[in-house]
Scaffold this active site. Sequence first.
Site, PDB file in Angstrom:
ATOM      1  N   HIS A 324       0.830  -1.213   0.000  1.00 50.26           N
ATOM      2  CA  HIS A 324       0.000   0.000   0.000  1.00 50.26           C
ATOM      3  C   HIS A 324       0.860   1.257   0.000  1.00 50.26           C
ATOM      4  CE1 HIS A 324       0.781   1.042   4.226  1.00 50.26           C
ATOM      5  NE2 HIS A 324       0.568  -0.244   4.530  1.00 50.26           N
ATOM      6  N   CYS A 342       3.323  -4.538   6.727  1.00 46.51           N
ATOM      7  CA  CYS A 342       2.944  -4.328   5.323  1.00 46.51           C
ATOM      8  C   CYS A 342       4.158  -3.972   4.475  1.00 46.51           C
ATOM      9  CB  CYS A 342       1.905  -3.214   5.223  1.00 46.51           C
ATOM     10  SG  CYS A 342       0.290  -3.666   5.893  1.00 46.51           S
TER      11      CYS A 342
END
Length: 400
Positions: A324, A342
């Site tokens: 992301h 992440c």
Amino acid sequence: MRRRRNSRRFLLVFALLGLLLTTACTSSGGFYTPGSHAKSSKALAPLRLSIAGPAAGATGVSVATEFPITTSGTVTSASLVASDGTRISGSFARGDRTWIPDTQLSYRTKYRLEVSAEQGRISKGRTLNFTTGGRGRTESSELYAPDGQTVGVGMPVVVKFGVSVPPSRRAAVERRLFVTAQPATEGAWHWYSGSEVHYRPKEYWKPGTKVSVRLGTGGLELAHNRFGYSDRLASFTIGSQVITKVDNASHTASVYKDGELIKQLPVSLGKPEAPTSSGIHVVLEKSADKIFDSETFGLSHADGGYKLKVYWDVRFTWGGEFVHAAPWSTADQGKRNVSHGCVNLSTENAQWFYDLSTVGDLVEVVGTETKVTPGDGWTDWNFNWDEFKAGGALNGSAAP
């Protein structure tokens, strides 16, 4: 006088030859025409045709029933006719020995199965009449296959049952899970638990492959007196091969499309206390924006957690790992790990990656402090082929 004697000799020779030929043609060990003899033998061989399955006139028959057919000849036609005249098509499976209706049968309905076979010039037909039973206690089943969509080369077929299928029933259930691919592709099922089973090919799907899936468990007994609610169908197409290789040592994501490197992106992965999971991941879903809340995985806002809108999110584990946009870590990307697990990208790179990605694409992470937990996402590609097959009820021992 010599001429008369010679004539008599010739007549005697011809008579003897005639007698020998007559004897040869009429003796039991004499000459015959192979073609006519073969035809006679074939004509004498009886044509056998039989239908197994429910007994003639049976009632209470399962709507998921199948019909083993045995013949010494060749089946030329088979069809199922309902009491209202509706004809149901089917196809042969199980080594071309079992005829399976293409759709789930209706409850409490009379049917007539008509089968014809031929052997040489002989033909024969068989008819089987039966009546299906009523609906029992049913459980829903979910088929995770993106119907009508184009997906990545790592896409598995995922089935979840509303009841745990005991080991004694898994082989029967697995036989009713149908996957067909064009071109033909070798694949197998793997039970993660009694309620979840996955299918994947031996190698990544080839781009352009057409895949059709039938969850043929409607009316099938999944567990004791618990039956599948209805059949489920889906079909999808395999798109381009997109594989992203994320290397913790270089803090780089290398993106390959159809075998060619198309872009390298600097990344920041999970810090040591919250490492990104190494392994072969499959893209599960993607969102243009999403609220990320650290309290969903136990980190309170007061202890350094967060709750914020994050953009260009491509998910690859159910536990909450995404690729992301992370504009707050741009200075760290390509240098050090600062995320909570992440894969952080700049906003520009994240949007590019989001636009490229589709469900079923592959994200391979290497070199981090932890490995992905089986089942945390579609982790099927972390098994070698023999290990994966061993988890099937028909290819080895099923999972407990």
